[in-house]
Design an enzyme around this catalytic site. Structure first.
Site, PDB file in Angstrom:
ATOM      1  N   GLU A 175       0.796  -1.224   0.000  1.00 43.51           N
ATOM      2  CA  GLU A 175       0.000   0.000   0.000  1.00 43.51           C
ATOM      3  C   GLU A 175       0.834   1.284   0.000  1.00 43.51           C
ATOM      4  O   GLU A 175       0.882   2.030   0.997  1.00 43.51           O
ATOM      5  CB  GLU A 175      -0.977   0.001   1.184  1.00 43.51           C
ATOM      6  CG  GLU A 175      -1.937  -1.179   1.147  1.00 43.51           C
ATOM      7  CD  GLU A 175      -3.061  -1.092   2.174  1.00 43.51           C
ATOM      8  OE1 GLU A 175      -2.954  -0.277   3.106  1.00 43.51           O
ATOM      9  OE2 GLU A 175      -4.045  -1.842   2.029  1.00 43.51           O
ATOM     10  N   GLU A 225      -5.904  -8.369   0.056  1.00 40.19           N
ATOM     11  CA  GLU A 225      -6.565  -8.085   1.333  1.00 40.19           C
ATOM     12  C   GLU A 225      -8.028  -7.768   1.074  1.00 40.19           C
ATOM     13  O   GLU A 225      -8.344  -6.958   0.185  1.00 40.19           O
ATOM     14  CB  GLU A 225      -5.941  -6.876   2.057  1.00 40.19           C
ATOM     15  CG  GLU A 225      -4.628  -7.158   2.742  1.00 40.19           C
ATOM     16  CD  GLU A 225      -4.089  -5.948   3.500  1.00 40.19           C
ATOM     17  OE1 GLU A 225      -4.879  -5.132   4.013  1.00 40.19           O
ATOM     18  OE2 GLU A 225      -2.845  -5.829   3.575  1.00 40.19           O
TER      19      GLU A 225
HETATM   20  C1  FCB Z   1      -4.810  -2.242   5.226  1.00 43.10           C
HETATM   21  C2  FCB Z   1      -3.480  -2.671   5.799  1.00 43.10           C
HETATM   22  C3  FCB Z   1      -3.594  -3.729   6.853  1.00 43.10           C
HETATM   23  C4  FCB Z   1      -4.790  -3.515   7.746  1.00 43.10           C
HETATM   24  C5  FCB Z   1      -6.029  -3.341   6.923  1.00 43.10           C
HETATM   25  C6  FCB Z   1      -7.287  -3.215   7.723  1.00 43.10           C
HETATM   26  O1  FCB Z   1      -4.713  -0.931   4.784  1.00 43.10           O
HETATM   27  O2  FCB Z   1      -2.656  -3.139   4.787  1.00 43.10           O
HETATM   28  O3  FCB Z   1      -2.389  -3.753   7.564  1.00 43.10           O
HETATM   29  O4  FCB Z   1      -4.567  -2.433   8.562  1.00 43.10           O
HETATM   30  O5  FCB Z   1      -5.894  -2.230   6.100  1.00 43.10           O
END
Ligand code: FCB
Length: 447
Positions: free
Chosen positions: A171, A355
């Protein structure tokens, strides 16, 4: 009987992989194993930065409990475990002599994955910048990008024979904008010049690390970007323009640089004057060919114009149901995001949802957690992923955030994203209903 996810593996293409994720600072315990100090240690030690005043010094103590945690990953039927390596743990000063105990830990961790039949998907940087580099300006300093390539090479030499996939940075938007413009994450700055430089240097770090990893013979290299589809908060032209600016900064800046070697003109309007001299020459490095792209998706964002300097925008209220983070639940936007990426940027490049998941106010009752809202969220997003595949997107896997409740950055331990509940006093792990629902999906028949 708690609700099910009405899908099974045969609803996805052959070879589609399912995984779950954690990150080093959020689970390991930065206080263990002679790790060096990172900017998250000092950020969390600063009053007012983390909602509950907590830090990651102990976190889930994954450093000592990883074997049991990986047992849970394997028992659910996951194929892959996405984890990250703490730069400060293995290189306490950011460059130079490694901490052998840190390298040994990742050796043991990867071996423990392989022993359980789990595919190791490694992310090099999930935010714990060594303090020694933060002292010299951190991501605002170009030297940090070169130091990162040294860290990448070290990890490839140590783990390259066993790791299946490598992500350079998790990110970049959070590493740069959220941390240097909004000030929500370490180093907690609010400065457009530092932001622009961090955005550029984190991309450069990615590109230099791609070169370093390939030079060490590491294969299957990618990066993990986060996306937040941008919608106007209302129908006014000003809100449409605000959404477009957010889209440029958040969604297009990194993917366009990394896949096409250029920055979006509408992002350069505000960032251009603050970029380091000669930035154009770095874009060839920033756009080194990827083997795959990781997509982190949680929510969309509604925007409207705000007075003041560029980018002159603010969030508009969410519509409909939200998670415990206040994030609007919008599974259909995942389908749109994946098709937009494949059509506009990544083409035939394999995509992975690296994610996806939700925070909920999970409570233990009678020894369990009935997190039906999370089960519904995951089911809806898996259906959205299927819709993207049906539309021709080369989506090859889906990874749930997170294996277990953990240190949720500026929210501390108050926001629970896990499939597995963690009691932060006893550190006891208790699989939630969502863990069992995912297990049934991965191991069982449909329905
Ligand atoms: C993302 C992150 C992870 C976690 C999620 C909820 O931005 O990569 O570490 O905090 O959000």
């Amino acid at each position: 009987m708690s609700p099910r996810i009405p899908l099974n593996r045969s609803d996805f293409p052959p070879g589609f992989v399912f995984g779950t994720a954690t990150s080093a600072y959020q689970v390991e315990g930065s206080g263990f194993g002679q790790a060096g100090s990172s900017h998250w240690d000092s950020f969390a030690a600063t009053p007012g930065t983390v909602a509950d005043g907590s830090d990651g010094a102990r976190a889930c103590d994954h450093y000592h409990r990883f074997a049991g945690d990986l047992d849970l990953v394997a028992a659910a039927g996951f194929d892959l475990y996405r984890f990250s390596t703490s730069w400060a743990r293995v290189m306490p000063r950011g460059t130079g002599a490694p901490n052998e105990a840190g390298l040994d830990f990742y050796d043991r961790l990867v071996d423990a994955m392989l022993a359980r039949g789990l595919t190791p998907a490694l992310t090099l940087y999930h935010w714990e910048l060594p303090s020694a580099l933060a002292d010299r300006g951190g991501w605002a300093n170009r030297e940090t990008a070169h130091a990162f390539a040294g860290f990448a090479a070290l990890m490839a030499r140590r783990l390259g024979d066993r790791v299946w996939s490598w992500a350079t940075i998790n990110e970049p938007w959070c590493v740069s904008w959220l941390s240097h413009f909004e000030g929500h994450h370490a180093p907690g700055l609010r400065d457009i010049r530092a932001t622009a430089r961090a955005m550029h240097h984190v991309g450069l770090a990615h590109g230099l690390a791609m070169d370093a990893l390939r030079a060490e013979g590491a294969a299957n290299l990618g990066v993990v970007l986060n996306f937040e589809p941008a919608l106007p908060g209302d129908d006014s032209p000003a809100s449409h323009a605000a959404a477009a600016r957010h889209d440029a900064i958040y969604n297009r800046f990194f993917v366009q640089a990394m896949t096409q070697g250029r920055y979006p003109p509408d992002a350069l309007e505000g960032l251009g004057p603050h970029l380091p001299p000669g930035w154009q020459a770095d874009l060839a490095t920033i756009s080194r060919p990827l083997d795959w792209l990781g997509v982190n998706y949680y929510t969309l964002k509604r925007l409207r114009a705000a007075p003041g300097p560029w980018p002159g925008l603010c969030a508009a209220p969410a519509q409909g149901a939200t998670t415990d983070m206040g994030w609007e639940i919008a599974p259909q936007a995942l389908t749109g995001l994946l098709t937009w990426l494949a059509r506009g940027y990544t083409g035939a490049l394999p995509l992975y949802v690296t994610e996806n998941g939700m925070a909920a106010r999970d409570v233990m009752r009678a020894g369990g957690v009935q997190d039906e809202d999370r089960i519904a969220y995951l089911a809806a997003h898996l259906q959205a992923a299927r819709a993207a595949i049906a539309a021709g997107v080369p989506l090859r896997g889906y990874v749930i955030w997170s294996l277990m409740d953990n240190f949720e950055w500026a929210f501390g331990y108050d926001k629970r994203f896990g499939l597995v509940h963690v009691d932060f006093n006893s550190l006891q792990r208790t699989p939630k209903a969502s863990y069992h629902a995912v297990t049934r999906m991965l191991k069982g028949a449909a329905g």
